[in-house]
Design an enzyme around this catalytic site. Structure first.
Site, PDB file in Angstrom:
ATOM      1  N   ARG A  94       0.842  -1.201   0.000  1.00  0.00           N
ATOM      2  CA  ARG A  94       0.000   0.000   0.000  1.00  0.00           C
ATOM      3  C   ARG A  94       0.884   1.262   0.000  1.00  0.00           C
ATOM      4  O   ARG A  94       0.600   2.238  -0.687  1.00  0.00           O
ATOM      5  CB  ARG A  94      -0.913   0.027   1.239  1.00  0.00           C
ATOM      6  CG  ARG A  94      -1.865  -1.153   1.368  1.00  0.00           C
ATOM      7  CD  ARG A  94      -3.175  -0.930   0.657  1.00  0.00           C
ATOM      8  NE  ARG A  94      -3.874   0.273   1.004  1.00  0.00           N
ATOM      9  CZ  ARG A  94      -4.604   0.448   2.102  1.00  0.00           C
ATOM     10  NH1 ARG A  94      -4.749  -0.542   2.971  1.00  0.00           N
ATOM     11  NH2 ARG A  94      -5.225   1.581   2.327  1.00  0.00           N
ATOM     12  N   GLN A 132     -10.331   9.883   5.822  1.00  0.00           N
ATOM     13  CA  GLN A 132     -10.178   8.501   6.307  1.00  0.00           C
ATOM     14  C   GLN A 132      -9.033   7.832   5.559  1.00  0.00           C
ATOM     15  O   GLN A 132      -8.647   6.719   5.880  1.00  0.00           O
ATOM     16  CB  GLN A 132     -11.470   7.723   6.035  1.00  0.00           C
ATOM     17  CG  GLN A 132     -12.688   8.260   6.767  1.00  0.00           C
ATOM     18  CD  GLN A 132     -13.960   7.587   6.263  1.00  0.00           C
ATOM     19  OE1 GLN A 132     -14.358   6.536   6.749  1.00  0.00           O
ATOM     20  NE2 GLN A 132     -14.595   8.185   5.277  1.00  0.00           N
ATOM     21  N   ASN A 133      -8.534   8.517   4.534  1.00  0.00           N
ATOM     22  CA  ASN A 133      -7.521   7.895   3.673  1.00  0.00           C
ATOM     23  C   ASN A 133      -6.152   7.954   4.320  1.00  0.00           C
ATOM     24  O   ASN A 133      -5.797   8.919   4.989  1.00  0.00           O
ATOM     25  CB  ASN A 133      -7.485   8.592   2.315  1.00  0.00           C
ATOM     26  CG  ASN A 133      -8.807   8.483   1.595  1.00  0.00           C
ATOM     27  OD1 ASN A 133      -9.620   7.630   1.935  1.00  0.00           O
ATOM     28  ND2 ASN A 133      -9.036   9.345   0.617  1.00  0.00           N
ATOM     29  N   ASP A 138      -3.456   7.791   2.361  1.00  0.00           N
ATOM     30  CA  ASP A 138      -2.527   8.399   1.407  1.00  0.00           C
ATOM     31  C   ASP A 138      -2.309   9.871   1.762  1.00  0.00           C
ATOM     32  O   ASP A 138      -3.041  10.447   2.574  1.00  0.00           O
ATOM     33  CB  ASP A 138      -3.037   8.227  -0.041  1.00  0.00           C
ATOM     34  CG  ASP A 138      -4.337   9.001  -0.292  1.00  0.00           C
ATOM     35  OD1 ASP A 138      -4.339  10.238  -0.128  1.00  0.00           O
ATOM     36  OD2 ASP A 138      -5.359   8.370  -0.652  1.00  0.00           O
ATOM     37  N   HIS A 172      -7.676   7.924  10.227  1.00  0.00           N
ATOM     38  CA  HIS A 172      -7.347   6.496  10.217  1.00  0.00           C
ATOM     39  C   HIS A 172      -5.851   6.233  10.028  1.00  0.00           C
ATOM     40  O   HIS A 172      -5.451   5.138   9.658  1.00  0.00           O
ATOM     41  CB  HIS A 172      -8.148   5.760   9.133  1.00  0.00           C
ATOM     42  CG  HIS A 172      -9.615   5.643   9.451  1.00  0.00           C
ATOM     43  ND1 HIS A 172     -10.566   5.320   8.515  1.00  0.00           N
ATOM     44  CD2 HIS A 172     -10.291   5.801  10.622  1.00  0.00           C
ATOM     45  CE1 HIS A 172     -11.766   5.281   9.081  1.00  0.00           C
ATOM     46  NE2 HIS A 172     -11.620   5.588  10.359  1.00  0.00           N
ATOM     47  N   CYS A 194       8.455   2.450  22.119  1.00  0.00           N
ATOM     48  CA  CYS A 194       8.692   3.777  22.732  1.00  0.00           C
ATOM     49  C   CYS A 194       7.634   4.801  22.322  1.00  0.00           C
ATOM     50  O   CYS A 194       7.710   5.955  22.728  1.00  0.00           O
ATOM     51  CB  CYS A 194      10.085   4.290  22.389  1.00  0.00           C
ATOM     52  SG  CYS A 194      10.259   4.869  20.687  1.00  0.00           S
ATOM     53  N   CYS A 228      13.613   0.784  15.330  1.00  0.00           N
ATOM     54  CA  CYS A 228      13.043   2.124  15.516  1.00  0.00           C
ATOM     55  C   CYS A 228      14.200   3.120  15.581  1.00  0.00           C
ATOM     56  O   CYS A 228      15.127   2.933  16.365  1.00  0.00           O
ATOM     57  CB  CYS A 228      12.238   2.153  16.821  1.00  0.00           C
ATOM     58  SG  CYS A 228      11.803   3.829  17.354  1.00  0.00           S
ATOM     59  N   ALA A 265     -15.441  12.015  -8.603  1.00  0.00           N
ATOM     60  CA  ALA A 265     -14.919  13.105  -7.759  1.00  0.00           C
ATOM     61  C   ALA A 265     -14.148  14.130  -8.589  1.00  0.00           C
ATOM     62  O   ALA A 265     -14.228  15.335  -8.323  1.00  0.00           O
ATOM     63  CB  ALA A 265     -14.032  12.527  -6.659  1.00  0.00           C
TER      64      ALA A 265
END
Ligand code: BJW
Length: 232
Positions: free
Chosen positions: A59, A91-92, A94, A109, A120, A136, A219
């Site tokens: 993704r 909510q995306n 990207d 999200h 941590c 990390c 859209a």
């Protein structure tokens, strides 16, 4: 009708569909290849971390390859030119709103390009993979997970969102099916505080009847037309 000053816009996967990012619930959707409960819950991550990391590594790659489309660009223009309060709650995962130039954006999200250290609690901008368990950068633990809100987890910045909904004169929902809460309930919250509500979508969402007005279409066409109208 009261003059519009404060706008809250909720976006979902449909706004990025024309940028080549698959939505979730369409027939050719992301979850046709995966069962939701196999990849988008904390339980799935505990049971099969490699499957989940592989899913989000892919993704992340797709997000990096995608480009904003005219709908993202129109909202960025609205963000630049709207003198009142405005909040784009996406909510995306990207970053196409930001890459189009929008600044007043909140990712409820989580974000594909962020990794969260469960040891941590640090968050890091991340463009590489997580499947190989990198350390990390803050604490060195191999405990990074995608910075994504899965089912059963609390979406980010809910207090800020509810406060913006309570002040909104106009609530606009773009490209979301209305299948996932709490986002699916925002239309009722905004309407309860007196906002006018507008849905822009390819097809009617599950909660379509709760909106004052619905406009249907891709859209990339209906969002720029609406922005033009609002800024006129
Ligand atoms: C176009 C287009 C084009 C296409 N142009 N449009 C029972 C009842 C009620 C609630 C629950 C319940 N059991 C459990 C719950 C809660 C649960 C939930 O809602 N479950 C439902 C399945 C019922 N929710 C949660 O667990 C959330 N947390 C929570 O509730 O915490 C407690 C809480 C309580 C009180 C206040 C606050 C919190 C967490 C939800 C996390 C969702 N995470 C996901 C995955 C992670 C991100 C990722 O991997 O990318 O987020 S799920 C997935 O769905 C993703 C999306 O953001 C989300 C919404 O999907 P979206 O964007 O609507 O996409 P689609 O595919 O569904 O729709 C696309 C739309 O685009 C369609 O309408 C098309 O028509 C349109 N379209 N092309 C315009 N060109």
């Amino acid at each position: 009708m009261t003059a519009i000053r404060n706008i809250v816009i909720l976006t979902g996967a449909g706004i990025s569909a024309e940028s080549g990012l698959r939505t979730f619930r369409a027939e050719d959707g992301l979850w046709e290849d995966h069962r939701v409960e196999d990849v988008a819950t904390p339980h799935a991550f505990r049971r099969d971390p490699e499957l989940v990391q592989r899913f989000y590594d892919l993704r992340r790659e797709n997000v990096l390859a995608a480009q904003p489309n005219p709908a993202h660009q129109a909202l960025a223009r609205l963000d630049r030119e709207w003198p009142g309060e405005l909040l784009i709650v996406t909510q995306n995962i990207d970053d196409l709103h930001e890459r189009a130039g929008a600044q007043r954006v909140l990712h409820m999200h989580g974000e594909a390009l962020s990794a969260w250290c469960t040891a941590c609690d640090a968050r890091h901008h991340w463009t590489g993979t997580l499947l190989d368990s990198p350390p990390c950068p803050a604490c060195g633990a191999a405990a990074l997970r995608p910075d994504i809100v899965w089912f059963g987890e609390m979406p980010y910045e809910m207090e800020r969102i509810f406060a913006a909904l309570a002040r909104a004169d106009l609530f606009v929902s773009i490209g979301t099916s209305g299948a996932v809460y709490p986002a699916a309930g925002f239309v009722q919250q905004a309407a309860g505080h007196g906002a006018r509500t507008l849905e822009l979508n390819l097809e009617r969402s599950l909660g379509s009847s709760m909106f004052d007005e619905t406009r249907l279409g891709p859209a990339s066409e209906i969002v720029p037309a609406w922005v033009e109208e609002v800024l006129r």
